[in-house]
Design an enzyme around this catalytic site. Structure first.
Site, PDB file in Angstrom:
ATOM      1  N   GLU A  19     -57.050  54.436  70.268  1.00 50.38           N
ATOM      2  CA  GLU A  19     -55.781  54.417  69.539  1.00 50.38           C
ATOM      3  C   GLU A  19     -55.871  55.083  68.174  1.00 50.38           C
ATOM      4  O   GLU A  19     -54.873  55.602  67.680  1.00 50.38           O
ATOM      5  CB  GLU A  19     -55.195  53.003  69.426  1.00 50.38           C
TER       6      GLU A  19
ATOM      7  N   ASN B 234     -32.915  47.587  63.628  1.00 46.07           N
ATOM      8  CA  ASN B 234     -34.167  47.494  64.368  1.00 46.07           C
ATOM      9  C   ASN B 234     -33.838  46.769  65.664  1.00 46.07           C
ATOM     10  O   ASN B 234     -33.247  45.692  65.625  1.00 46.07           O
ATOM     11  CB  ASN B 234     -35.184  46.708  63.521  1.00 46.07           C
TER      12      ASN B 234
ATOM     13  N   LYS C 272     -59.661  50.287  70.688  1.00 46.43           N
ATOM     14  CA  LYS C 272     -59.758  50.587  69.250  1.00 46.43           C
ATOM     15  C   LYS C 272     -60.037  52.063  69.059  1.00 46.43           C
ATOM     16  O   LYS C 272     -59.390  52.731  68.270  1.00 46.43           O
ATOM     17  CB  LYS C 272     -60.898  49.745  68.669  1.00 46.43           C
TER      18      LYS C 272
ATOM     19  N   TRP D  10     -39.412  53.876  64.128  1.00 48.45           N
ATOM     20  CA  TRP D  10     -40.215  54.239  65.295  1.00 48.45           C
ATOM     21  C   TRP D  10     -39.191  54.594  66.365  1.00 48.45           C
ATOM     22  O   TRP D  10     -38.412  53.737  66.783  1.00 48.45           O
ATOM     23  CB  TRP D  10     -41.090  53.069  65.747  1.00 48.45           C
TER      24      TRP D  10
ATOM     25  N   LYS E 198     -46.934  48.876  64.862  1.00 45.74           N
ATOM     26  CA  LYS E 198     -47.699  47.642  64.973  1.00 45.74           C
ATOM     27  C   LYS E 198     -46.959  46.540  65.703  1.00 45.74           C
ATOM     28  O   LYS E 198     -47.512  45.796  66.485  1.00 45.74           O
ATOM     29  CB  LYS E 198     -48.082  47.166  63.577  1.00 45.74           C
TER      30      LYS E 198
ATOM     31  N   CYS F  91     -39.842  49.655  63.678  1.00 47.30           N
ATOM     32  CA  CYS F  91     -38.826  49.923  62.660  1.00 47.30           C
ATOM     33  C   CYS F  91     -38.884  48.833  61.594  1.00 47.30           C
ATOM     34  O   CYS F  91     -39.019  47.655  61.902  1.00 47.30           O
ATOM     35  CB  CYS F  91     -37.412  49.985  63.204  1.00 47.30           C
TER      36      CYS F  91
END
Ligand code: G6P
Length: 611
Positions: A491, A100, A488, A74, A606, A2
């Site tokens: 995802e 958040n 990697k 998110w 992230k 968020c």
């Protein structure tokens, strides 16, 4: 997870907030919204999906206020739909909140509010906040937020506006990051620096328990008990393009290409030009403390955990100190045995990952020292640790971590050399030799990245593009590389991929090998090269598709592999830094070839600031 942006000033708040949210979209992209206040009117617009949907809605009905808050979400509590999108409002629509974090006692608070006649609109934990603030509101928003937060358990970064106080933004921070930006006649709040970098470079990193009023002429900070708090304003010296995509189609590709410069910059920062020795100014550990360490425990999540795994090989190899590498999410609930001679090393790009943060709090309570390898300056982990090595990678926007990973490894190399020198497990000459190998890496990476078209041509072959499953194997220093290569690819491409230690193939994974399974085999020159070549042959004997990552000049490997991606020759312990490049590019080109959203893969965010 968020992203929050808030603004008070002369400009159109909607424009400032949208510009900021664009820079924070990596933190979540399930829904977005914004609320602005103008002349005792509060307007709120929310949309499911990425920021583009909100922008579309705002083009139809633009906001004109000069004070506002915005959010990119998110989803934690409640599905990603418009009702659950932020900002959330109180009953009459006078107060708007962006949040958040997680309100842990939201069910209890919700029940209490419902018993008092409040109707809830969403399934979120956040919605208790505007109702609670409303319940305490007696004409002073700041006081109402303070009283409300005294009832709240959990983590939050908050932005609050109220239509009765149109020149005011209230912000609070506990457990989730929040900064205040100060401009000329304007002020901002944001989850992260890139959101406001285009407007101001003067920032205050809010501390745990801070509650502040933000107005055009600045901010005033208190704790929840009403005690004044003062903070230093820091100046951010990143240049304007740092958080831009520039000419690259994706942030991920830009960040892959930044890696040589990042490592060069890190070396220039931490290797003394005159003496050629490593200097880690914020390590927080003097010579005695470094010599007293009996064990190192690296704690991290995701890609950072893989960097930590490489760190174990490096530290044990150079400094001969035993190292354990733990997933922070497991460490925090495990049966830890820690003591004063243990050094806990969190490795983290954001410095805010909830599990890693909790792991270091536990470590400190149990008497261990904590030294972080952190990218974001002023982040929670950087501040709570006893010492820190900043990885100096600059902002990483692509959700799939690239430059943060390689910079974490090179920072761990520097730490391992420093530790080894202090403990006299290597000589000064050996340390200089190691640093020389490390200085070679940026040039080799640059040379490699010039030929990244080769990777694209391989990645676009149907045998990779159409694969439903894939496997990565590596051994020794490059066992973590196989895990990272697999992460990697999975995802960002959504192909099912696993990474294994090559020596484990015969203990199960080889049963998966068929003529449709690509296996990426990391077989660079070094002590385990021949062993990995044997593994490749075993895969080929079972019709598997083999893609070798090998050292330039290794012509023989072509006989055993369907495809080969060559990397420059390098000192084996540092090869994970070079090997990362073809693995990142392979994932990038496969995902791009499949039409995936490379920078914002589904379901991910992230900065994982909730457990
Ligand atoms: C998320 C990110 C990863 C990252 C991990 C740990 O999963 O998508 O790229 O490696 O969190 O984050 P940190 O900020 O602690 O390195």
């Amino acid at each position: 997870m968020c992203g929050i942006v808030g603004y008070v000033g002369e400009k159109n708040a909607q424009e400032v907030i949208l510009a900021g949210l664009h820079r924070l979209e990596y933190r979540g992209y399930d829904s977005a919204g914004l609320a602005t206040v103008r002349e005792n009117d509060l307007t709120c617009t929310r949309c499911v999906g990425k920021l583009g949907s909100l922008e579309g809605a705002l083009r139809q009905c633009p906001h004109t206020g000069h004070v506002g808050i915005g959010h990119t979400r998110w989803a934690t509590h409640g599905t990603p739909n418009e009702t659950n999108a932020h900002p959330h409002l109180d009953g009459p629509g006078d107060i708007a909140v962006v949040h958040n974090g997680i309100i842990e006692n939201f069910q209890e608070l919700r029940r209490k509010l419902e018993d008092g006649g409040v109707s809830f609109r969403s399934e979120t934990d956040t919605e208790v906040l505007p109702h609670l603030i409303h319940a305490h509101y007696e004409g002073d928003l700041f006081e109402a937020v303070k009283k409300a937060l005294r009832e709240v358990r959990g983590a939050y970064a908050l932005g609050v506006v109220c239509r009765h106080e149109p020149d005011l933004l209230v912000a609070a921070r506990k457990g989730s990051p929040l900064i205040v930006g100060l401009g000329d006649g304007e002020a901002f709040i944001a989850s992260d620096v890139p959101a406001i970098m285009q407007f101001t470079r003067e920032v205050i990193y809010l501390e745990e328990g801070d509650l502040c009023t933000i107005k055009r002429d600045g901010c005033a900070i208190q704790d929840l008990e009403g005690n004044e708090r003062s903070h230093i304003t820091a100046t951010v010296d990143w240049d304007e393009t740092t958080a831009e995509k520039e000419d690259y189609p994706h942030y991920m590709l830009k960040e892959i290409h930044q890696q040589p410069d990042v490592i060069r910059h890190q070396l220039l920062t931490y290797v003394d030009k005159q003496t050629g020795q490593v200097r880690l100014p914020d390590l927080g550990l003097d010579e005695v403390a470094l010599c007293d360490i009996s064990r190192i425990v690296i704690v991290a999540c995701g890609t950072a955990w893989h960097a930590g795994m490489v760190g174990k090989y490096l530290i044990e190899g150079f400094a001969r100190v035993p190292v354990e590498v733990e997933l922070a999410s497991e460490f925090r609930y495990g049966n830890r045995v820690l003591g004063p001679n243990d050094l806990v090393v969190p490795v983290t790009q954001s410095g805010e990952t909830a599990d890693t943060l909790e792991a270091i709090r536990i470590a400190r309570q149990e008497g261990a020292s904590v030294m972080g390898v952190v990218n974001v300056v002023g982040s929670s982990i950087a501040r709570e640790a006893d010492g820190v090595i900043y990885t100096e990678a600059g902002p990483e926007i692509g959700v799939a971590s690239t430059k943060a990973y390689t910079s974490q490894i090179s920072a761990l190399v520097l730490f391992a050399i420093q530790l080894a020198r202090t403990r006299r497990t290597i000589s000064g000459e050996a340390a200089r030799g190691l640093l020389k190998h490390l200085w070679d890496i940026p040039g080799k990476l640059t040379h490699y990245l010039e030929s990244c078209e080769t990777v694209r041509r391989v990645a676009e072959k149907p045998r990779y593009l159409k694969a439903r499953n894939a496997m990565f194997i590596g051994r020794g220093y490059n066992y973590p590389s196989s895990m990272e290569g697999a992460l990697k690819l999975k995802e960002i491409s959504y192909i099912h991929v696993e990474g294994y230690a090559a020596g484990e193939m015969k203990h199960g994974p080889i049963a998966l090998v068929t003529s449709e399974l690509p296996v990426v085999c990391i077989a660079v020159q070094g002590q385990v090269y021949e062993k990995v070549v044997s593994n490749i042959q075993e895969i080929r004997a079972r019709d598997g598709i083999t893609l070798a990552i090998a050292t330039e000049g290794d012509d023989l490997i072509r006989e055993h592999s369907d495809d080969v991606l060559y990397v420059p020759d390098c000192y084996e312990p540092f090869s994970p830094i070079l090997v990362a490049a073809p693995l990142q590019l392979l994932a990038y080109y496969i995902a791009d070839g499949l039409g995936r959203d490379v920078d914002q893969p589904r379901n991910l965010a992230k900065s994982v600031t909730v457990e």
